[in-house]
Motif scaffolding. Structure first.
Motif, PDB file in Angstrom:
ATOM      1  N   ASP A  10       0.758  -1.255  -0.120  1.00 48.15           N
ATOM      2  CA  ASP A  10      -0.208   0.274  -0.083  1.00 48.15           C
ATOM      3  C   ASP A  10       0.620   0.968   0.010  1.00 48.15           C
ATOM      4  O   ASP A  10       1.917   1.952  -0.604  1.00 48.15           O
ATOM      5  CB  ASP A  10      -1.113  -0.266   1.719  1.00 48.15           C
ATOM      6  CG  ASP A  10      -2.002  -1.288   1.510  1.00 48.15           C
ATOM      7  OD1 ASP A  10      -2.369  -1.487  -0.146  1.00 48.15           O
ATOM      8  OD2 ASP A  10      -2.653  -1.799   2.427  1.00 48.15           O
ATOM      9  N   ASN A  11       0.892   2.263   1.036  1.00 54.35           N
ATOM     10  CA  ASN A  11       1.040   3.346   0.806  1.00 54.35           C
ATOM     11  C   ASN A  11       2.099   2.909   2.552  1.00 54.35           C
ATOM     12  O   ASN A  11       1.760   2.773   2.949  1.00 54.35           O
ATOM     13  CB  ASN A  11       0.522   4.415   1.162  1.00 54.35           C
ATOM     14  CG  ASN A  11       0.178   5.151   0.020  1.00 54.35           C
ATOM     15  OD1 ASN A  11       0.966   5.488  -1.302  1.00 54.35           O
ATOM     16  ND2 ASN A  11      -1.155   5.330  -0.291  1.00 54.35           N
ATOM     17  N   LEU A  12       3.177   4.035   2.233  1.00 48.66           N
ATOM     18  CA  LEU A  12       4.387   3.801   3.016  1.00 48.66           C
ATOM     19  C   LEU A  12       4.094   5.833   3.719  1.00 48.66           C
ATOM     20  O   LEU A  12       4.208   6.415   3.232  1.00 48.66           O
ATOM     21  CB  LEU A  12       6.126   3.456   2.701  1.00 48.66           C
ATOM     22  CG  LEU A  12       6.325   2.698   2.605  1.00 48.66           C
ATOM     23  CD1 LEU A  12       8.379   2.497   1.965  1.00 48.66           C
ATOM     24  CD2 LEU A  12       6.054   1.532   3.266  1.00 48.66           C
ATOM     25  N   THR A  13       4.040   5.591   4.893  1.00 47.06           N
ATOM     26  CA  THR A  13       4.180   6.487   5.808  1.00 47.06           C
ATOM     27  C   THR A  13       5.463   7.180   6.872  1.00 47.06           C
ATOM     28  O   THR A  13       6.525   5.807   6.461  1.00 47.06           O
ATOM     29  CB  THR A  13       2.732   6.890   6.922  1.00 47.06           C
ATOM     30  OG1 THR A  13       2.996   5.743   7.956  1.00 47.06           O
ATOM     31  CG2 THR A  13       1.124   5.652   6.755  1.00 47.06           C
ATOM     32  N   ASP A  52       5.995   4.336   8.937  1.00 45.34           N
ATOM     33  CA  ASP A  52       7.404   2.852   8.401  1.00 45.34           C
ATOM     34  C   ASP A  52       8.727   3.390   8.168  1.00 45.34           C
ATOM     35  O   ASP A  52       9.443   2.808   9.439  1.00 45.34           O
ATOM     36  CB  ASP A  52       6.731   2.858   7.169  1.00 45.34           C
ATOM     37  CG  ASP A  52       5.010   2.475   7.360  1.00 45.34           C
ATOM     38  OD1 ASP A  52       4.203   1.568   8.308  1.00 45.34           O
ATOM     39  OD2 ASP A  52       4.074   2.916   5.755  1.00 45.34           O
ATOM     40  N   PHE A  70       2.215  -2.600  -3.720  1.00 46.15           N
ATOM     41  CA  PHE A  70       2.969  -1.203  -3.070  1.00 46.15           C
ATOM     42  C   PHE A  70       2.925  -0.021  -4.362  1.00 46.15           C
ATOM     43  O   PHE A  70       2.720   0.468  -5.566  1.00 46.15           O
ATOM     44  CB  PHE A  70       4.387  -1.655  -3.136  1.00 46.15           C
ATOM     45  CG  PHE A  70       5.035  -0.319  -2.794  1.00 46.15           C
ATOM     46  CD1 PHE A  70       5.657   0.823  -1.081  1.00 46.15           C
ATOM     47  CD2 PHE A  70       5.964   0.743  -3.438  1.00 46.15           C
ATOM     48  CE1 PHE A  70       5.335   1.360  -1.085  1.00 46.15           C
ATOM     49  CE2 PHE A  70       6.865   1.298  -3.454  1.00 46.15           C
ATOM     50  CZ  PHE A  70       6.117   2.386  -1.645  1.00 46.15           C
ATOM     51  N   SER A  71       1.989   1.046  -3.571  1.00 48.87           N
ATOM     52  CA  SER A  71       1.512   2.504  -4.420  1.00 48.87           C
ATOM     53  C   SER A  71       1.907   3.903  -4.080  1.00 48.87           C
ATOM     54  O   SER A  71       2.255   4.635  -4.661  1.00 48.87           O
ATOM     55  CB  SER A  71      -0.303   2.086  -4.055  1.00 48.87           C
ATOM     56  OG  SER A  71      -0.625   2.939  -2.764  1.00 48.87           O
ATOM     57  N   GLY A  72       3.569   3.832  -3.387  1.00 49.72           N
ATOM     58  CA  GLY A  72       4.225   4.703  -2.708  1.00 49.72           C
ATOM     59  C   GLY A  72       3.949   4.937  -1.708  1.00 49.72           C
ATOM     60  O   GLY A  72       3.796   4.373  -0.644  1.00 49.72           O
ATOM     61  N   TRP A  73       4.362   6.691  -0.715  1.00 45.74           N
ATOM     62  CA  TRP A  73       4.434   6.947  -0.651  1.00 45.74           C
ATOM     63  C   TRP A  73       3.524   7.846  -0.375  1.00 45.74           C
ATOM     64  O   TRP A  73       3.215   8.736  -1.495  1.00 45.74           O
ATOM     65  CB  TRP A  73       6.057   7.653  -0.280  1.00 45.74           C
ATOM     66  CG  TRP A  73       6.946   6.591   0.133  1.00 45.74           C
ATOM     67  CD1 TRP A  73       7.497   6.242   1.588  1.00 45.74           C
ATOM     68  CD2 TRP A  73       7.482   6.261  -1.532  1.00 45.74           C
ATOM     69  NE1 TRP A  73       8.364   6.231   0.628  1.00 45.74           N
ATOM     70  CE2 TRP A  73       8.638   5.720  -0.677  1.00 45.74           C
ATOM     71  CE3 TRP A  73       7.241   6.610  -2.811  1.00 45.74           C
ATOM     72  CZ2 TRP A  73       9.655   5.014  -1.756  1.00 45.74           C
ATOM     73  CZ3 TRP A  73       8.121   5.054  -3.933  1.00 45.74           C
ATOM     74  CH2 TRP A  73       9.219   4.448  -3.189  1.00 45.74           C
ATOM     75  N   ASN A  74       2.752   7.858   0.776  1.00 47.34           N
ATOM     76  CA  ASN A  74       1.796   9.736   1.320  1.00 47.34           C
ATOM     77  C   ASN A  74       2.853  10.312   2.097  1.00 47.34           C
ATOM     78  O   ASN A  74       4.367  10.338   1.626  1.00 47.34           O
ATOM     79  CB  ASN A  74       0.863   9.530   2.790  1.00 47.34           C
ATOM     80  CG  ASN A  74       1.639   9.625   4.131  1.00 47.34           C
ATOM     81  OD1 ASN A  74       3.094   9.794   4.295  1.00 47.34           O
ATOM     82  ND2 ASN A  74       1.085   9.208   4.705  1.00 47.34           N
ATOM     83  N   GLN A 110       8.503   0.962 -10.696  1.00 46.89           N
ATOM     84  CA  GLN A 110       9.820   0.962  -9.565  1.00 46.89           C
ATOM     85  C   GLN A 110      10.620   0.379  -9.921  1.00 46.89           C
ATOM     86  O   GLN A 110      11.613   0.887  -9.271  1.00 46.89           O
ATOM     87  CB  GLN A 110       8.908  -0.221  -8.664  1.00 46.89           C
ATOM     88  CG  GLN A 110       7.289  -0.554  -8.139  1.00 46.89           C
ATOM     89  CD  GLN A 110       6.631  -2.169  -7.737  1.00 46.89           C
ATOM     90  OE1 GLN A 110       6.968  -2.778  -7.642  1.00 46.89           O
ATOM     91  NE2 GLN A 110       5.946  -1.744  -7.013  1.00 46.89           N
ATOM     92  N   LEU A 153       7.078  10.445   2.326  1.00 45.97           N
ATOM     93  CA  LEU A 153       8.294  10.606   1.054  1.00 45.97           C
ATOM     94  C   LEU A 153       9.017  11.657   1.776  1.00 45.97           C
ATOM     95  O   LEU A 153      10.442  11.378   1.227  1.00 45.97           O
ATOM     96  CB  LEU A 153       7.647  10.751  -0.178  1.00 45.97           C
ATOM     97  CG  LEU A 153       8.198  11.097  -1.336  1.00 45.97           C
ATOM     98  CD1 LEU A 153       9.033  10.018  -1.422  1.00 45.97           C
ATOM     99  CD2 LEU A 153       7.588  11.877  -2.480  1.00 45.97           C
TER     100      LEU A 153
END
Length: 118
Positions: free
Chosen positions: A19-22, A25, A52-56, A86, A60
């Protein structure tokens, strides 16, 4: 979300991102990096991305700060993913670190683990 994998040992950090990394994380990884660097070793990071869709935005920013502050502490980074973007991220990272960085497809994760361990 980031998960620390059992493969984490010595100077290897092994993670799976989904999903998204915060920001939270990314903050889980920072102490692992410091433990390795404080032992006088360089970091080898196995970074597996599945769904995996990236970072918020905050995630980021935290990731960029961490990577820039430890750019010289990375020895190898294995990016393991399932999408072409990726692989692009892997190429984008290269000028910002001295680490050897390689992209592997998910089907090649055993090869990636072997490469990061050598």
């Amino acid at each position: 979300m980031i998960q620390i994998l059992e493969f984490t040992k010595n100077n290897i950090i092994a993670t799976r991102a989904e999903d998204n990394l915060t920001e939270t994380d990314i903050q889980k990884i920072h102490p692992l990096i410091h433990n390795i660097v404080n032992r006088g070793q360089n970091v080898r990071w196995y970074f597996e991305m599945e769904n995996f869709s990236g970072w918020n935005i905050k995630g980021l920013w935290e990731d960029i700060k961490m990577d820039l502050s430890h750019a010289e502490n990375y020895e190898k980074i294995a990016m393991v993913g399932e999408k072409k973007w990726q692989d692009w991220i892997t190429q984008f990272m290269k000028p910002f670190t001295n680490a050897e960085i390689r992209y592997f497809d998910l089907e090649e994760k055993n090869e990636a683990k072997e490469w990061i361990s050598l």
